[in-house]
Design an enzyme around this catalytic site. Structure first.
Site, short mmCIF file in Angstrom:
data_model
loop_
_atom_site.label_atom_id
_atom_site.label_comp_id
_atom_site.label_asym_id
_atom_site.label_seq_id
_atom_site.Cartn_x
_atom_site.Cartn_y
_atom_site.Cartn_z
NE ARG A 6 -24.91 -46.07 -42.44
CZ ARG A 6 -25.04 -47.29 -41.92
NH1 ARG A 6 -25.77 -48.18 -42.55
NH2 ARG A 6 -24.45 -47.61 -40.81
CD GLU A 12 -39.25 -39.35 -37.54
OE1 GLU A 12 -38.06 -39.64 -37.43
OE2 GLU A 12 -40.14 -40.20 -37.69
CD GLU A 53 -44.81 -44.08 -36.32
OE1 GLU A 53 -44.09 -44.02 -35.31
OE2 GLU A 53 -44.35 -44.02 -37.49
CE LYS A 85 -42.87 -42.22 -39.63
NZ LYS A 85 -42.16 -42.75 -38.46
CB CYS A 101 -20.53 -42.74 -39.67
SG CYS A 101 -20.37 -41.76 -38.20
CG ASN A 113 -20.61 -46.15 -38.05
OD1 ASN A 113 -21.01 -45.40 -37.16
ND2 ASN A 113 -21.41 -46.96 -38.73
N GLY A 114 -18.99 -45.27 -35.12
CA GLY A 114 -19.18 -45.80 -33.76
C GLY A 114 -18.61 -44.87 -32.71
CG HIS A 153 -56.73 -38.05 -16.35
ND1 HIS A 153 -57.30 -38.07 -15.10
CD2 HIS A 153 -57.44 -38.90 -17.12
CE1 HIS A 153 -58.31 -38.95 -15.11
NE2 HIS A 153 -58.41 -39.45 -16.33
CD1 TRP A 211 -26.17 -38.21 -37.95
CD2 TRP A 211 -25.57 -38.99 -35.94
NE1 TRP A 211 -27.21 -37.99 -37.08
CE2 TRP A 211 -26.86 -38.46 -35.83
CE3 TRP A 211 -24.99 -39.54 -34.80
CZ2 TRP A 211 -27.59 -38.46 -34.66
CZ3 TRP A 211 -25.71 -39.54 -33.61
CH2 TRP A 211 -27.00 -39.00 -33.56
CE LYS A 267 -34.53 -46.30 -42.63
NZ LYS A 267 -35.93 -46.00 -42.25
#
Ligand code: F6R
Length: 627
Positions: free
Chosen positions: A27, A507, A500, A504, A2, A98-99, A523, A74, A622
C-alpha cells in the site's frame, strides 16, 4: 496508503501484526510501529523507514499480552519520521489511524487551550488526545470513542486500545476500509484482507460510521450512534499463496506475467460461447448489494440490455492508470456503439461542476475500489441522478458497494503499486461492455459481434508471445536508462496506451516521459527531439498506420532514436527505427491490450536496472484513500 493491523488472541501479537503489516507493505508507507500489551501497559516501538527497521528494533523484545495494534504510515501531516509514526499514545490510550482529519487545526487549537502537549506533527495524535480525555470522563474506551466520532471531520479508519481495559480493542471507520477477521479464538482487524487471510477466511467488512467493539475473541458491532448491528460474515475463497512472489523477483513482474490469465478471467463470465454473444453477467443495476450473488445471469443480462438501451451519454471517471483504461473505453464505446463518451480524471470531475444530463451513465473505474476522488465522483454522479456502474478488482470495496451496477476485473490480488494486470482486465471488460451496448443499441450485427469476440478470445494467447520481450528489455535496460527521457506516441485507441507507458516510466524509473497523440508532435513536442531523446512509437497496422509512419519519418529526420511497435514483420518500421518490436496481428479493439505489455516491461526493467524499489516506488501508495 497507511496499513492497519490489530490482533486480539492467543498467538504472539508481535508476529501476527508484523506479518500483517508486511502483507500490507504494497500500500506504500514510510514508517511503521506497534503498541503491544506487556505487563499492564501498551509497549510502543516505532521506526522510520521500512518494516525491516521496525523488525530490527523488535528483535529480542518480549510481549506478554494477547492484544496489540500496528501501523505502516504514509505521511500526510508531518514528515516521515519516528516521532510522527503511529501508534500515537496519550495517557494510556494508543491509537493507529489511516486517513485525514480535516478539522485538525480547530481541534489542535482547542486542545492546546486545554493545556495539551503534542509529541508529533500529525492529525492522528489529536484523536488520541480526544479519546484520552473521554476515557478519563467515562472510564470506558468504547463510550469514549462513541463520543469522539462526531468531533471528527474527514476520512479515517482508527483502532484504539486503552491499558485500563487490556482485553478491549475498538475499531471505527468513515472512509478508508477496515475489515474484521474472525478466527476460532481470535480477532484480527486490518485495512485489507491480505493481512488476515493466513489466519482466517471469515471476514466482516465494516461500513462507514460503524464501530467494532472487540473484547477477547468476542466482537459486537454498533452504529456510530450506538444501535447494535448484525452484519454478514463473508468467507474468502482465496489463500495466502496468491500473495506470494512465486519465484519472480518482484510482484510487478509476476503480475505482468499473470496478465493473459487476468484477461481470460475477466471475460469468462460474460461470454456465451455457444452463441458467440456477449452476456454481461451479474451487473445488477439497482439490485440491493447483498442480493447480487443470487442473480439469475440470463435475466439480469436481459434487464441490463434494456436499461442500457436508454442511455444517451456515458461518462468514464477514474484516476491514473484506471483513467487511461477509461480513455481506451471511450474509443471502443464511441466507435462501436456510437454513444458520446466523456472521460474525466476523478479529482477534476468532482470539482468541475460537470453537466450530467438525464439518461447518463457514469462508469467509475478503480482497481482498489477505495480511491477517494473516484468514490467522491461516484457519489456526485448518484446525486445528479445518473445511472452508475463500477469496474473494480476488489469486491466489496467502497466503490463496488456504492455503485448501482458492477463489473469485476477478476485479476486476482494486485500487490505491485504500479497497476498492470488490473489495467488489461479493464481493457478487456470495456471491450465487452462496448460490444454489449453496441448490440443493445442496434449498432452491431451478430457477425460483427462474433468477429470482435473471436479477437478478444484470442488475445490471452497472443499476450503470451508479447511477454517474451521480457528478456529483450532486461538486456536493453542498461542502454535505455541513459536517455534524457522517453516520448511515447500513438494514435487512436493506442493513444491512451502511450500515456500509460509514460506514466509507468515516470513512477517506476523516475525518468521524464511524455505520452502524446502522434498527430500532436508538430504542435510542440517535436522541439524535444534529439539523439538523447528516445521515442517509443506504437504503430500497429491499422487505419492510423500511414499517418503514424509520417510522424516517425519526421522524428527520425530530427535525430530521434526510435523504438517502434508494429504488426508482424514490418520492414518499413525496421528501416526507420533503432529497434523494432513485433506485435501479433490483432483487431484494433484489442491492440491496446497487446501494446501495453512492452511498455510495462520497459518501465519495469529500466527501474530495476536503476536499483529502484519496483514494487513500492517512492512517494506512492497502492490505495489512495485520501484526496
Ligand atoms: C499507476 C497506478 C495508479 C492507479 C491510480 C488509481 O500505475 O496504479 O495510477 O491506477 O492510483 O487507482 P485505483 O484504480 O485503485 O482507483
Amino acid at each position: 496508503m497507511c496499513g492497519i493491523v490489530g490482533y486480539n488472541g492467543p498467538r504472539n501479537p508481535k508476529d501476527v501484526i508484523l506479518d500483517g503489516l508486511r502483507r500490507l507493505e504494497y500500500r506504500g508507507y514510510d514508517s511503521a510501529g506497534v503498541a503491544i500489551l506487556h505487563n499492564g501497559e501498551f509497549k510502543r516501538v516505532r521506526a522510520s523507514g521500512k518494516l525491516s527497521e521496525l523488525s530490527k528494533k523488535l528483535e529480542g523484545e518480549a510481549f506478554g499480552g494477547r492484544l496489540g495494534i500496528g501501523h505502516t504510515r504514509w505521511a500526510t501531516h508531518g514528515v516521515p519520521s519516528e516521532r510522527n509514526a503511529h501508534p500515537h499514545k496519550v495517557e494510556g490510550v494508543s491509537l493507529v489511524h489511516n486517513g485525514i482529519i480535516e478539522n485538525y487545526q480547530e481541534i489542535k487549537q482547542e486542545l492546546r487551550q486545554l493545556g495539551a502537549e503534542f509529541t508529533s506533527d500529525t492529525d492522528s495524535e489529536l484523536v488520541a488526545h480526544l479519546i484520552a480525555r473521554q476515557v478519563r470522563a467515562t472510564g470506558d474506551l468504547f463510550k469514549a470513542v462513541q463520543q469522539v466520532i462526531p468531533r471528527l471531520k474527514g476520512a479515517y479508519s482508527i483502532l484504539a486500545v486503552w491499558e485500563k481495559q487490556p482485553d478491549t480493542l475498538v475499531a471505527f471507520k468513515n472512509g478508508p476500509p477496515l475489515i474484521l477477521g474472525i478466527g476460532d479464538d481470535e480477532i484480527i482487524v486490518a485495512s485489507d484482507v491480505q493481512a488476515i487471510v493466513s489466519y482466517t477466511k471469515k471476514v466482516i467488512y465494516l461500513d462507514d460510521f460503524e464501530i467494532a467493539h472487540v473484547r477477547g475473541s468476542d466482537y459486537k458491532l454498533f452504529s456510530a450512534t450506538g444501535e447494535p448491528l448484525r452484519k454478514p460474515v463473508h468467507v474468502l475463497n482465496w489463500n495466502a499463496d496468491a500473495i506470494e512472489k512465486a519465484g519472480f523477483r518482484h510482484f510487478m513482474l509476476k503480475e505482468i506475467y499473470e496478465q493473459p490469465r487476468a484477461v481470460a478471467q475477466a471475460i469468462a463470465p460474460h461470454i456465451d460461447l455457444e452463441r458467440m454473444r456477449v452476456r454481461l453477467s451479474g451487473v445488477g443495476f439497482g439490485v440491493p448489494y447483498e442480493k447480487l450473488e443470487g442473480l439469475d445471469a440470463e435475466q439480469d443480462a436481459a434487464k441490463t440490455a434494456q436499461q442500457l438501451s436508454g442511455i444517451d451519454r456515458i461518462f468514464i471517471v477514474a484516476c491514473g492508470t484506471s483513467y487511461y483504461a477509461g480513455q481506451v473505453g471511450k474509443y471502443l464505446l464511441e466507435i462501436l456503439a456510437r454513444v458520446p463518451v466523456e472521460t474525466d480524471i476523478a479529482s477534476e470531475f468532482r470539482y468541475r461542476e460537470p453537466v450530467i444530463p438525464p439518461h447518463s451513465l457514469v462508469i467509475v473505474i478503480s482497481q482498489s475500489g477505495e480511491t477517494a476522488d473516484t468514490l467522491a465522483a461516484l457519489r456526485l454522479a448518484k446525486q445528479a441522478g445518473a445511472m452508475t456502474m463500477s469496474i473494480c478488482n476488489v469486491k466489496r470495496s467502497s466503490i463496488d458497494r456504492e455503485a448501482q451496477g458492477h463489473l469485476y476485473m477478476n485479476s486476482g490480488v494486485e500487490i505491485g503499486v504500479a497497476s498492470t494486470k488490473a489495467f488489461v482486465s479493464t481493457l478487456a471488460l470495456l471491450n465487452l461492455f462496448a460490444l454489449f451496448v453496441a448490440r443493445s443499441r442496434g449498432q452491431l450485427t451478430a457477425e460483427q459481434e462474433k468477429h470482435h469476440l473471436e479477437a478478444l478470445l484470442a488475445v490471452p494467447a497472443q499476450m503470451e508471445t508479447v511477454l517474451s520481450y521480457d528478456k529483450w528489455f532486461g538486456e536493453a535496460a542498461e542502454q535505455l536508462k541513459g536517455y534524457r527521457g522517453i516520448l511515447y506516441m500513438a494514435r487512436g485507441a493506442n493513444y491512451p496506451i502511450a500515456m500509460e507507458g509514460a506514466l509507468k516510466l515516470k513512477e517506476l524509473a523516475y525518468m521524464h516521459a511524455e505520452g502524446y497523440a502522434a498527430g500532436e508532435m508538430k504542435h510542440g513536442p517535436l522541439a524535444l527531439i534529439d539523439e538523447r531523446m528516445l521515442i517509443m512509437m506504437v504503430a500497429p497496422t491499422d487505419h492510423h498506420y500511414e499517418k503514424t509512419l509520417s510522424n516517425l519519418e519526421e522524428a527520425k529526420a530530427r535525430g530521434g532514436h526510435i523504438i517502434s511497435l508494429g504488426t508482424g514483420d514490418n520492414q518499413e518500421l525496421k528501416r526507420l527505427s533503432q529497434y523494432y518490436l513485433s506485435l501479433p496481428k490483432a483487431e484494433w479493439t484489442v491492440s491496446p491490450i497487446l501494446a501495453v505489455i512492452p511498455l510495462q516491461l520497459l518501465a519495469y526493467h529500466v527501474a530495476d536496472n536503476l536499483g529502484h524499489d519496483v514494487d513500492q516506488p517512492r512517494n506512492l501508495a497502492k490505495s489512495v484513500t485520501v484526496e
